[in-house]
Design an enzyme around this catalytic site. Structure first.
Site, mmCIF file in Angstrom:
data_model
loop_
_atom_site.group_PDB
_atom_site.id
_atom_site.type_symbol
_atom_site.label_atom_id
_atom_site.label_comp_id
_atom_site.label_asym_id
_atom_site.label_seq_id
_atom_site.Cartn_x
_atom_site.Cartn_y
_atom_site.Cartn_z
ATOM 1 N N GLN A 3 -2.836 3.377 5.165
ATOM 2 C CA GLN A 3 -3.612 2.376 4.454
ATOM 3 C C GLN A 3 -3.288 0.983 4.985
ATOM 4 O O GLN A 3 -2.239 0.761 5.593
ATOM 5 C CB GLN A 3 -3.320 2.446 2.954
ATOM 6 C CG GLN A 3 -3.771 3.744 2.319
ATOM 7 C CD GLN A 3 -3.369 3.826 0.860
ATOM 8 O OE1 GLN A 3 -2.303 3.396 0.480
ATOM 9 N NE2 GLN A 3 -4.240 4.400 0.047
ATOM 10 N N VAL B 284 0.855 -1.178 0.000
ATOM 11 C CA VAL B 284 0.000 0.000 0.000
ATOM 12 C C VAL B 284 0.895 1.233 0.000
ATOM 13 O O VAL B 284 2.075 1.160 0.337
ATOM 14 C CB VAL B 284 -0.954 0.032 1.215
ATOM 15 C CG1 VAL B 284 -2.010 -1.055 1.099
ATOM 16 C CG2 VAL B 284 -0.178 -0.118 2.515
ATOM 17 N N SER B 285 0.325 2.373 -0.375
ATOM 18 C CA SER B 285 1.145 3.564 -0.602
ATOM 19 C C SER B 285 1.554 4.278 0.680
ATOM 20 O O SER B 285 2.631 4.865 0.750
ATOM 21 C CB SER B 285 0.395 4.550 -1.511
ATOM 22 O OG SER B 285 0.141 3.954 -2.762
ATOM 23 N N THR B 286 0.725 4.244 1.722
ATOM 24 C CA THR B 286 1.041 4.994 2.941
ATOM 25 C C THR B 286 0.829 4.120 4.160
ATOM 26 O O THR B 286 0.167 3.075 4.106
ATOM 27 C CB THR B 286 0.151 6.251 3.076
ATOM 28 O OG1 THR B 286 -1.204 5.826 3.259
ATOM 29 C CG2 THR B 286 0.253 7.130 1.846
#
Length: 317
Positions: A28, A23-25
């Site tokens: 998340q 996931v990007s961050t």
């Protein structure tokens, strides 16, 4: 009969099914991806938090180093694994070299099936065409700019605009990281074995014998980058303790022997002469017996594991 043949053709390799969820961050969660991966039979799932555009993927890099022959790396979608087609092809090439496989649950990419390999070849052709088109457009743009009397290149860089210089620096750092990760699995194990007990100069000499064109400073910089990205332990950067000349020879010979246990004593002696290393008595010519004495010392001090049978066999060779 036809169904039995189809079932046999679709059987997957008898290895581990390893899921990769990104996931990007940090805010998340990978839970949704993990559910799909476990439904596909994955017993082990590696999680990663990082932007899709980021080239630093320490969890993925570690997974690619440790995956074994017959294992299959599985992702929910291709964009969870790769930031570009070329990056995807590089990852799959690394897996193929290790005898491992790749599968995307929502895309027609499965290197264990003929259909999946065909889709992969199509992607490779598209990537090659894309590179060719970009090259042609770049050449045409430069030619048109020259015809109009304009200077080639980015005007923001020529004018030293801070935002453009920052972008250029970030791109250079990203490209540097890609180059380091591409070969780290080949030379980093040697660094881990020899640091911090051995100097960067000595490690560089050992790596040069294995075909790597490193200088001590460039090697130290590369390892420092890997440490900053959590791909190597910070202990490798500790300052080497002062060592007597003979102690340095013990660790140097141990490093050569551990890097390639199949070398005979005579071959190690030849390498030391090529490195212009002096014998413990200050001579320039090395004998197998001198090498054996240093290896025995390294074994007694724990630098080399084993009971000495390998050395005796090498001496006979």
């Amino acid at each position: 009969m036809a169904r039995d043949t189809q079932n046999r053709a679709s059987r997957r390799p008898q290895g581990r099914l390893i899921g990769y969820a990104r996931v990007s961050t940090d805010e998340q969660a990978t839970e949704a991806q993990e559910i799909e991966l476990r439904s596909a039979g994955c017993d082990l799932i590696v999680q990663e938090h990082g932007s899709g555009a980021s080239r630093a993927r320490p969890a993925l890099a570690k997974l690619l180093r440790e995956i074994g022959a017959g294992d299959t790396l599985i992702v929910v979608r291709l964009d969870r694994l790769a930031r570009s087609v070329s990056h995807l092809l590089d990852v799959i090439e690394d897996l193929t070299e290790k005898g491992a496989h790749f599968r995307s649950l929502r895309d027609p990419i499965d290197t264990t099936t003929p259909q999946g390999m065909f889709s992969l070849q199509v992607l490779g052709a598209v990537a090659q065409l894309e590179r060719a088109l970009i090259s042609e457009r770049t050449k045409a743009g430069i030619k048109a700019a020259k015809a109009k009397g304009r200077l080639a290149g980015n005007p923001g860089i020529r004018e030293r605009r801070p935002e453009m210089l920052a972008k250029m620096t970030a791109a250079q750092k990203a490209a540097y990281g890609d180059r380091i990760q591409a070969t780290a699995s080949q030379w980093l194990p040697t660094v881990r074995r020899m640091r911090p007990d051995h100097s960067w100069d000595d490690i560089t000499r050992v790596l040069r014998q294995r075909g790597f064109d490193w200088t001590p400073e460039r090697l130290r910089r590369a390892v420092k980058w890997l440490v900053s990205e959590h791909m190597a332990d910070r202990a490798v950067l500790r300052k080497s303790p002062p060592r007597l000349p003979e102690d340095r020879l013990v660790t140097l010979v141990a490093g050569i022997h551990v890097s390639n246990p199949d070398l005979t004593l005579r071959e190690i002696a030849t390498q030391l002469e090529r490195l212009h290393e002096r014998t413990p008595r200050g001579g320039s010519k090395w004998s197998p017996s001198s090498v054996k004495n240093l290896i025995d010392r390294a074994r007694r001090s724990g630098l080399i594991a084993g009971d000495g049978n390998t050395t005796e066999a090498a001496a006979k060779g």
